[in-house]
Design an enzyme around this catalytic site. Structure first.
Site, short mmCIF file in Angstrom:
data_model
loop_
_atom_site.label_atom_id
_atom_site.label_comp_id
_atom_site.label_asym_id
_atom_site.label_seq_id
_atom_site.Cartn_x
_atom_site.Cartn_y
_atom_site.Cartn_z
N LYS A 113 -12.42 25.60 54.05
CA LYS A 113 -13.29 24.44 53.82
C LYS A 113 -12.62 23.37 52.96
O LYS A 113 -12.96 22.20 53.05
CB LYS A 113 -14.60 24.90 53.22
CG LYS A 113 -15.40 25.72 54.23
CD LYS A 113 -16.82 25.96 53.85
CE LYS A 113 -17.59 26.61 54.99
NZ LYS A 113 -17.11 28.00 55.30
C1 LIG Z 1 -17.37 28.64 56.47
C2 LIG Z 1 -16.53 29.81 56.83
C3 LIG Z 1 -16.46 30.30 58.15
C4 LIG Z 1 -17.30 29.72 59.28
O1 LIG Z 1 -16.88 28.43 59.63
P1 LIG Z 1 -17.83 27.49 60.54
O2 LIG Z 1 -17.15 26.17 60.56
O3 LIG Z 1 -19.15 27.44 59.83
O4 LIG Z 1 -17.94 28.11 61.88
C5 LIG Z 1 -15.61 31.36 58.42
N1 LIG Z 1 -14.87 31.93 57.44
C6 LIG Z 1 -14.91 31.49 56.16
C7 LIG Z 1 -14.09 32.17 55.13
C8 LIG Z 1 -15.73 30.41 55.79
O5 LIG Z 1 -15.77 29.99 54.53
#
Ligand SMILES: *Cc1c(COP(=O)(O)O)cnc(C)c1O
Length: 471
Positions: A113
């Protein structure tokens, strides 16, 4: 470039306006009126670019109302070795001959993120200064999103952040990451309740129109177009790193929750990136797996969502999914409205007549991984390659292996580092010292700044009013 809504009922907008938006006024999601298609000469040129040059080449196609020099400066400031630990920013590592990892988790909070949120932080600050506006970001987090937002927005001018988390429910590492920030504009609030309670408070404050306007409330949730856009870049970068010419194809496998990350891969493919298949990995919360197998979308309520050991994927109503459905239905906003109004009313929809397009034209497939799969995969990869992967990435590796065809190269998105999920790693491989980046050494021992409040939106509103000047 103009932006339209998936529901077809919002006037066209520019990038800078869309950047600060949550849902479109008609309830849909904003997206570009066309996905630009890249020709072979451009793709060949892009292969030679650094991460920041590539990011500029891609983002400038979409952010056409930001002057080129300003955009370049924003990007150069965001994607640095100091923040992401290498010049490649998102290196690709080969863990097996036919299975690579696209490392997306070397940013400040050790989850993918950061890739988008760091850009969003700088872009927000820039756009707010231009417009002479301020923003109060409120959010709810069970871990990854909140910390990524705080590290991206700390110290930014004209932005205050109020982040709610369930008191005592996050891992020690996650708490330390968030609560050790002492920036004046970051406010950690631990709510005596669960994650859903935190989310309900955010919703209650957002729905109070007068309060929302008075304090310029906004969010940084995963439907934000700026986040998706920043994520498109690393699929190009990852593809170039995994291949030696643009004649080759690879597939990508993405551990998915809200469908944001894999939606970016889908858009990259629509732009002409030679991706073979887009593999959606789910955990026990397998609504998307079901959809890609059957064409039937049956979202579940939060009461029917399991708490798992890949917690960032514990989602049963994927907020970005509507962006793909809009494309699948040939951009028929009226039809999209109809389907997602059904979803809002607690039902689902059946697009089994589109299965051939879903698989062949758009390249989607999916698979599911469970707690036992996760543990076995972490152990197997560690035994065979000495590399530790986090539980979410393990879901990706497991599903990639399940669907892999002869000769297919799959690049799995590494969405977090194992140190963030120590308990599950220990369960898989036993006690061991987990690698941790230098900037996180000792964070558990730092003083923590957090206000504990009862589960009551009024108390949060009072805290905001105390810290933010009314508009
Ligand atoms: C947010 C997240 C996901 C999922 O990603 P999306 O974009 O919501 O599909 C998967 N793995 C981790 C570690 C995350 O923080």
């Amino acid at each position: 470039m103009h932006y339209i809504s998936t529901r077809g009922n919002t006037p066209k907008m520019q990038f800078s306006d869309v950047l600060l938006m949550g849902l479109a006024p008609d309830g849909g999601l904003m997206l570009p009126e066309v996905y630009p298609v890249i020709d072979r000469a451009t793709l060949d040129h892009w292969r030679t670019l650094s991460y920041t040059e590539l990011a500029f080449a891609i983002i400038s196609l979409f952010a056409t109302d930001i002057p080129a020099d300003d955009l370049r400066a924003l990007i150069d400031k965001t994607y640095t070795k100091a923040t992401f630990n290498s010049d490649e920013i998102t290196p690709v590592s080969k863990i097996y001959d036919d299975l690579y990892l696209l490392e997306l988790s070397n940013g400040p909070t050790l989850a993918f993120k950061d890739m988008a949120m760091q850009f969003l932080g700088n872009a927000f600050e820039y756009v707010l200064a231009k417009k002479g506006e301020r923003l109060t970001i409120i959010g709810a987090t069970s871990g990854d999103t909140g910390s990524a937002a705080e590290y991206a927005l700390r110290g930014k001018a004209n932005i205050e952040v109020f982040m709610m988390s369930p008191h005592g429910k996050m891992s020690e590492f996650q708490r330390a990451q968030m609560y050790s920030l002492d920036d004046k504009n970051i406010h950690n609030i631990a709510i005596e309740g669960m994650f859903d309670d935190c989310q309900d408070i955010v919703k209650a404050l957002q729905e109070d129109k007068a309060f929302k306007q008075k304090y310029s409330l906004g969010t940084v949730n995963s439907i934000n177009w700026g986040r998706i856009l920043a994520q498109i870049v690393y699929y190009f970068k990852g593809y170039f790193a995994a291949t030696s010419s643009n004649d080759e194809k690879v597939s990508v496998c993405v551990p998915s929750g809200n469908f944001g990350n894999v939606c970016a891969a889908h858009i990259a493919r629509m732009m002409g990136l030679p991706l073979n298949r887009l593999i959606v990995a789910t955990n026990e919360n397998d609504v998307l797996n079901e959809f890609f197998a059957t064409g039937n979308y049956a979202p579940r309520t939060s009461a029917n969502t399991y708490v798992t050991s890949s917690p960032s994927m514990d989602i049963s109503k994927a907020s970005n999914f509507e962006r793909f459905i809009f494309t699948l239905l040939e951009r028929d906003g009226e039809k999209v409205s109809e389907l997602f109004n059904q979803v809002k009313a607690g039902a689902g929809f059946d697009l089994s007549d589109k299965l051939a397009d879903i698989h062949e034209k758009y390249g989607f497939v999916a698979g599911k991984s469970t707690h036992a799969d996760r543990l076995a995969t972490i152990k197997k990869v560690h035994d065979e390659t000495k590399r530790l992967i986090d539980p979410h990435t393990a879901d990706g590796v497991k599903v990639a292996r399940d669907v892999q065809q002869a000769g297919e190269i799959i690049v799995v998105a590494e969405t977090a580092l194992p140190i963030k999920f120590k308990d599950t790693i220990t369960e898989a491989v036993g006690e061991m010292d987990l690698p941790r980046p230098a900037h996180t050494v000792g964070i558990e021992d730092k003083p923590q700044f957090v206000t504990v409040l009862d589960n009551d939106a009024k108390l949060v509103a009072d805290l905001i009013a105390k810290h933010v000047r009314a508009a």
